[in-house]
Design a protein around this motif. Structure first.
Motif, PDB file in Angstrom:
ATOM      1  N   ILE A   1       0.803   6.217 -13.592  1.00  0.00           N
ATOM      2  CA  ILE A   1       1.519   6.649 -14.789  1.00  0.00           C
ATOM      3  C   ILE A   1       1.394   8.170 -14.860  1.00  0.00           C
ATOM      4  N   ALA A   2       2.492   8.825 -14.592  1.00  0.00           N
ATOM      5  CA  ALA A   2       2.453  10.283 -14.492  1.00  0.00           C
ATOM      6  C   ALA A   2       3.824  10.869 -14.811  1.00  0.00           C
ATOM      7  N   VAL A   3       3.844  12.185 -14.894  1.00  0.00           N
ATOM      8  CA  VAL A   3       5.111  12.853 -15.199  1.00  0.00           C
ATOM      9  C   VAL A   3       6.094  12.664 -14.047  1.00  0.00           C
TER      10      VAL A   3
ATOM     11  N   LYS B   1      -2.961  19.366  -1.679  1.00  0.00           N
ATOM     12  CA  LYS B   1      -2.606  19.346  -3.104  1.00  0.00           C
ATOM     13  C   LYS B   1      -2.081  17.967  -3.525  1.00  0.00           C
ATOM     14  N   LYS B   2      -1.415  17.317  -2.580  1.00  0.00           N
ATOM     15  CA  LYS B   2      -0.903  15.978  -2.875  1.00  0.00           C
ATOM     16  C   LYS B   2      -2.069  15.016  -3.118  1.00  0.00           C
ATOM     17  N   LYS B   3      -3.093  15.163  -2.282  1.00  0.00           N
ATOM     18  CA  LYS B   3      -4.259  14.294  -2.447  1.00  0.00           C
ATOM     19  C   LYS B   3      -4.943  14.562  -3.786  1.00  0.00           C
ATOM     20  N   GLU B   4      -5.012  15.856  -4.103  1.00  0.00           N
ATOM     21  CA  GLU B   4      -5.640  16.247  -5.376  1.00  0.00           C
ATOM     22  C   GLU B   4      -4.871  15.637  -6.559  1.00  0.00           C
ATOM     23  N   TYR B   5      -3.549  15.724  -6.479  1.00  0.00           N
ATOM     24  CA  TYR B   5      -2.699  15.192  -7.545  1.00  0.00           C
ATOM     25  C   TYR B   5      -2.814  13.664  -7.618  1.00  0.00           C
ATOM     26  N   THR B   6      -2.798  13.062  -6.423  1.00  0.00           N
ATOM     27  CA  THR B   6      -2.874  11.587  -6.374  1.00  0.00           C
ATOM     28  C   THR B   6      -4.187  11.101  -6.978  1.00  0.00           C
ATOM     29  N   ASP B   7      -5.278  11.767  -6.592  1.00  0.00           N
ATOM     30  CA  ASP B   7      -6.590  11.362  -7.119  1.00  0.00           C
ATOM     31  C   ASP B   7      -6.643  11.505  -8.638  1.00  0.00           C
ATOM     32  N   LEU B   8      -5.989  12.554  -9.128  1.00  0.00           N
ATOM     33  CA  LEU B   8      -6.077  12.832 -10.566  1.00  0.00           C
ATOM     34  C   LEU B   8      -5.111  11.990 -11.402  1.00  0.00           C
ATOM     35  N   PHE B   9      -3.860  11.885 -10.930  1.00  0.00           N
ATOM     36  CA  PHE B   9      -2.836  11.279 -11.790  1.00  0.00           C
ATOM     37  C   PHE B   9      -2.267   9.944 -11.313  1.00  0.00           C
ATOM     38  N   SER B  10      -2.335   9.677 -10.007  1.00  0.00           N
ATOM     39  CA  SER B  10      -1.673   8.464  -9.522  1.00  0.00           C
ATOM     40  C   SER B  10      -2.567   7.234  -9.697  1.00  0.00           C
ATOM     41  N   ASN B  11      -2.924   6.999 -10.907  1.00  0.00           N
ATOM     42  CA  ASN B  11      -3.732   5.816 -11.247  1.00  0.00           C
ATOM     43  C   ASN B  11      -3.533   5.517 -12.731  1.00  0.00           C
ATOM     44  N   PRO B  12      -3.983   4.388 -13.176  1.00  0.00           N
ATOM     45  CA  PRO B  12      -3.749   4.051 -14.592  1.00  0.00           C
ATOM     46  C   PRO B  12      -4.831   4.599 -15.523  1.00  0.00           C
TER      47      PRO B  12
ATOM     48  N   ASP C   1       0.830  -1.213   0.000  1.00  0.00           N
ATOM     49  CA  ASP C   1       0.000   0.000   0.000  1.00  0.00           C
ATOM     50  C   ASP C   1       0.859   1.256   0.000  1.00  0.00           C
ATOM     51  N   ASN C   2       1.978   1.171   0.689  1.00  0.00           N
ATOM     52  CA  ASN C   2       2.894   2.310   0.729  1.00  0.00           C
ATOM     53  C   ASN C   2       3.717   2.339  -0.562  1.00  0.00           C
ATOM     54  N   PRO C   3       3.576   3.402  -1.364  1.00  0.00           N
ATOM     55  CA  PRO C   3       4.301   3.426  -2.646  1.00  0.00           C
ATOM     56  C   PRO C   3       5.811   3.458  -2.500  1.00  0.00           C
ATOM     57  N   ASN C   4       6.291   3.784  -1.297  1.00  0.00           N
ATOM     58  CA  ASN C   4       7.739   3.820  -1.100  1.00  0.00           C
ATOM     59  C   ASN C   4       8.297   2.485  -0.608  1.00  0.00           C
ATOM     60  N   LYS C   5       7.429   1.530  -0.432  1.00  0.00           N
ATOM     61  CA  LYS C   5       7.867   0.227   0.054  1.00  0.00           C
ATOM     62  C   LYS C   5       8.177  -0.697  -1.139  1.00  0.00           C
ATOM     63  N   ALA C   6       9.222  -1.483  -0.980  1.00  0.00           N
ATOM     64  CA  ALA C   6       9.657  -2.338  -2.092  1.00  0.00           C
ATOM     65  C   ALA C   6       8.963  -3.692  -2.060  1.00  0.00           C
ATOM     66  N   TYR C   7       8.997  -4.355  -3.161  1.00  0.00           N
ATOM     67  CA  TYR C   7       8.566  -5.752  -3.240  1.00  0.00           C
ATOM     68  C   TYR C   7       9.489  -6.440  -4.238  1.00  0.00           C
ATOM     69  N   ASN C   8       9.401  -7.740  -4.283  1.00  0.00           N
ATOM     70  CA  ASN C   8      10.349  -8.497  -5.093  1.00  0.00           C
ATOM     71  C   ASN C   8       9.755  -8.831  -6.458  1.00  0.00           C
TER      72      ASN C   8
ATOM     73  N   ALA D   1       5.699  16.571  -7.675  1.00  0.00           N
ATOM     74  CA  ALA D   1       4.815  17.418  -8.485  1.00  0.00           C
ATOM     75  C   ALA D   1       4.254  18.573  -7.664  1.00  0.00           C
ATOM     76  N   VAL D   2       3.826  18.278  -6.446  1.00  0.00           N
ATOM     77  CA  VAL D   2       3.257  19.338  -5.585  1.00  0.00           C
ATOM     78  C   VAL D   2       4.336  20.356  -5.243  1.00  0.00           C
ATOM     79  N   ASN D   3       5.523  19.882  -4.980  1.00  0.00           N
ATOM     80  CA  ASN D   3       6.621  20.811  -4.669  1.00  0.00           C
ATOM     81  C   ASN D   3       6.925  21.748  -5.828  1.00  0.00           C
ATOM     82  N   VAL D   4       6.741  21.258  -7.032  1.00  0.00           N
ATOM     83  CA  VAL D   4       6.991  22.109  -8.196  1.00  0.00           C
ATOM     84  C   VAL D   4       5.795  23.029  -8.451  1.00  0.00           C
ATOM     85  N   LEU D   5       4.608  22.431  -8.443  1.00  0.00           N
ATOM     86  CA  LEU D   5       3.411  23.198  -8.837  1.00  0.00           C
ATOM     87  C   LEU D   5       3.003  24.235  -7.790  1.00  0.00           C
ATOM     88  N   TYR D   6       3.179  23.911  -6.525  1.00  0.00           N
ATOM     89  CA  TYR D   6       2.671  24.801  -5.466  1.00  0.00           C
ATOM     90  C   TYR D   6       3.792  25.336  -4.568  1.00  0.00           C
TER      91      TYR D   6
END
Lengths: 138, 518
Positions: free
Chosen positions: B430-432, B461-472, B278-285, B438-443
């Motif tokens: 799938i995002a830039v 803003k992170k939530k807004e970005y995640t909802d909009l772009f952090s999906n396929p 669930d955590n995008p920063n966590k690794a898997y094999n 992105a939030v650090n740049v945009l805001y």
């Protein structure tokens, strides 16, 4: 003596019947009623026994409560099972079982695929590998 | 005894003598070093009774420095044709018992003959290297011999698979033939490759280094990437060559052999549904994903120790040979760096040359930043992988598992690089770039203007970005992704895609050759 009295009684009843219903309509009506009543009773008896033996009278199962992935109830149930088992026996095994139950209860939404590949491709001129080669400039 | 019988006896005697190479003493010395002779190696490599030797009676023509005193039959190399698993191969094995396997002009002629035959007859060419280098007594002739071998390596490249095994020393100019071939095997502790040995290194740079540290199998397998497979023993090396050949076609006009499999195409693996944390920063094999989707979980990894942040190798899917390229989130978060780009680019080009479909599993957060990477030309090296995918005409099936950010998303076989079928898991992003960046740049201005509420603004803003772009689905809405699939169905969907693409043909513009960013 007894036989004599009985025949006397019958004779007396027969005479009375002959007097009140000289054509036998009452007797006919009673006979027919008795026969058809018996047939109706037999119909229900056989019908009932037939249904019992064919299993038609099994009690219908209660409809399952629909669970969804978002449902929190199954998670609570699984947690309660885990807690109870843990308190009773104190083991990781039960926790694992409860987790499996939780996963099973929650993991019932799937994107169903047909699971068959119907393509039967044959080698032909179309997929001649040389056709992918770079063409030499003319 | 008739004259004919006499001739035959003479033939038998010469053959027996030739088979002894440099003689029994040298064979014993070779065994004492834990090494086998050229013929013993070929015996292990080829199907029993399949080897036909050529040029057994060829002798060197050198007369300098007392070389005319000895003319062993066959010189320092055994060449010929045989079969592996019933499939024809051409082989040459350098014989260290004859003049230390040093390369003479006649040796090069023997090697060139089988290389030419391999190319003409459309069969793989396998070289077992165990040579002290050029035969100094022959002077420029030996160098000419090397050059002729290299030229044939180049002409055969992309025509027939070429495999090298380094089973002893390989120094100086000799290293370039293995470097030009498609795959290089090395034996740990008994083989080494370098242009200049430890003595020269010390005299020029003052650096003291052992042979193993300078050019041993482990070094080339993990640091330089020169070696694709580092094996513990010679037997393992030869078995490795056989295993590799099972995935390869005989030549560039054929497809790899289909393999019978009992693994059903519709096998689903529920574990895949929960493999991405669930955590995008966590690794898997990523190996678990590969093992789950390929036939019987069998995967032959290439470059296992080198650039571990990307995985490349061969597997079968529904019996069909495929090349797998996959980012490894558990190593450097799966970023692309110089070595990973080089490794994957080379593999993609090999698969494309030999009609092996490519399956790409994407979870890439981007390119590795830093001066070391920029100074090392990550731009050029990243472009190699981009180029390789864009140029490839074999079927290309891509599955984005989680991150597909920025330029790295493009490089990893995106739709616009002529990816044939691109799938994404529901967990794909799938995002830039990632949401934080992105939030650090945009805001940046908004956050800076209100430092008291910076955290709230950032989170909002992170939530807004995640909802909009952090999906396929953004990519899927635009057709950049062909379908979003349930992870557990990946095996079936990839196999069906490969079957759909089996008849693919695609032309590329006429040109003499491309100008790959080397």
């Amino acid at each position: 003596m007894t036989t004599f009295l009985y025949s006397l009684l019958l004779t007396a009843g027969g005479d009375r019947m002959a007097q009140t219903d000289p054509h036998g309509w009452t007797l006919t009506l009673i006979s027919v009623t008795v026969v058809f009543s018996a047939l109706i009773v037999l119909y229900f008896v056989y019908n009932l026994s037939g249904n019992i033996f064919s299993g038609k009278f099994k009690r219908a199962p209660k409809p399952k409560k629909k669970r969804t992935a978002a449902s929190g109830e199954s998670a609570e149930v699984a947690a309660a099972i885990a807690l109870a088992l843990d308190m009773e026996n104190g083991g990781d095994t039960y926790a694992a079982i409860a987790t499996a139950v939780h996963l099973y209860l929650n993991d019932n939404v799937h994107d169903v695929e047909p699971g068959i590949v119907t393509i039967a491709r044959k080698e032909s001129a179309w997929n001649n590998k040389a056709l992918n080669f770079r063409k030499l400039p003319r | 005894m008739s004259i004919q019988s006499d001739h035959i006896e003479k033939l038998v005697q010469r053959r027996a003598k030739a088979r002894l190479g440099g003689g029994e003493k040298r064979i014993e010395a070779q065994h004492a070093k834990g090494k086998k002779t050229a013929r013993e190696r070929l015996e292990l490599l080829l199907d029993p009774g399949s080897f036909e030797e050529y040029d057994m009676f060829v002798q060197h023509r050198c007369t300098n420095f007392g070389m005319d005193a000895s003319h062993p039959d066959g010189d320092g190399v055994v060449t010929g044709c045989g079969t592996i698993g019933g499939r024809q191969v051409y082989v040459y094995a350098q014989d260290f018992t004859v003049s230390g396997g040093s390369l003479s002009k006649t040796m090069s002629e023997k090697i060139c003959k089988v290389m030419d035959m391999a190319r003409r007859n459309g069969a793989p060419c396998i070289g077992l290297n165990d040579s002290g280098g050029a035969r100094i007594q022959e002077g420029i002739d030996a160098l000419a011999g090397y050059a002729e071998i290299f030229e044939r390596n180049i002409l055969g490249s992309g025509v027939v698979p070429q495999i090298s095994a380094i089973m002893g020393p390989c120094a100086g100019g000799a290293v370039y033939s293995p470097a030009l071939t498609d795959f290089t095997f090395m034996v740990k502790n008994t083989s080494y490759m370098f242009l200049t040995g430890p003595a020269v290194v010390k005299s020029v740079t003052g650096e003291e280094v052992s042979q193993e540290e300078l050019g041993g199998a482990s070094v080339h397998a993990s640091k330089s990437g020169v070696c694709h497979f580092a094996c513990d023993t010679e037997e393992e090396t030869l078995e490795g060559i056989k295993a590799l050949l099972a995935f390869l076609p005989q030549n560039n006009l054929e497809t790899a052999p289909l393999v019978e499999t009992s693994d059903p195409v519709n096998r689903v693996d529920d574990a895949l549904n929960s493999i991405v944390p669930d955590n995008p920063n966590k690794a898997y094999n990523m190996y678990a994903v590969i093992g789950s989707i390929v036939d019987d979980g069998k995967f032959l990894e290439v470059h296992k120790q080198f650039a571990k942040n990307i995985i490349v190798g061969f597997a079968h899917m529904n019996g069909r040979s495929v090349g797998i390229v996959a980012n490894q989130p558990s190593e450097l978060a799966g970023v692309l760096d110089i070595n990973a780009s080089r490794k994957a680019a080379r593999f993609v080009r090999f698969c494309d040359a030999f009609n092996i479909p490519l399956v790409t599993l994407v979870d890439v957060p981007g390119f590795l930043p830093g001066t070391q990477q920029e100074y090392g030309a990550i731009i050029t090296n990243g472009a190699k992988l981009l180029y390789a995918y864009g140029e490839a005409t074999v079927p290309k099936v891509t599955v984005t598992l989680r991150k597909g950010y920025g330029g790295a998303h493009i490089v990893m076989s995106c739709k616009q690089l002529r990816g044939d079928i691109n799938y994404a898991w529901p967990s794909a992003e799938i995002a830039v770039m990632g949401a934080d960046g992105a939030v650090n740049v945009l805001y940046a201005k908004d956050i800076k203007a209100d430092p008291e509420h910076a955290k709230e603004i950032f989170e909002e803003k992170k939530k807004e970005y995640t909802d909009l772009f952090s999906n396929p689905y953004q990519a899927a809405q635009k057709g950049y992704i062909d379908d979003v699939i349930e992870p557990r169905n990946t095996r079936f969907r990839v196999i069906r895609a490969l079957e759909q693409l089996a008849g693919k043909r695609e032309e590329i513009p006429a040109k003499k050759h491309d100008n790959l960013p080397l």
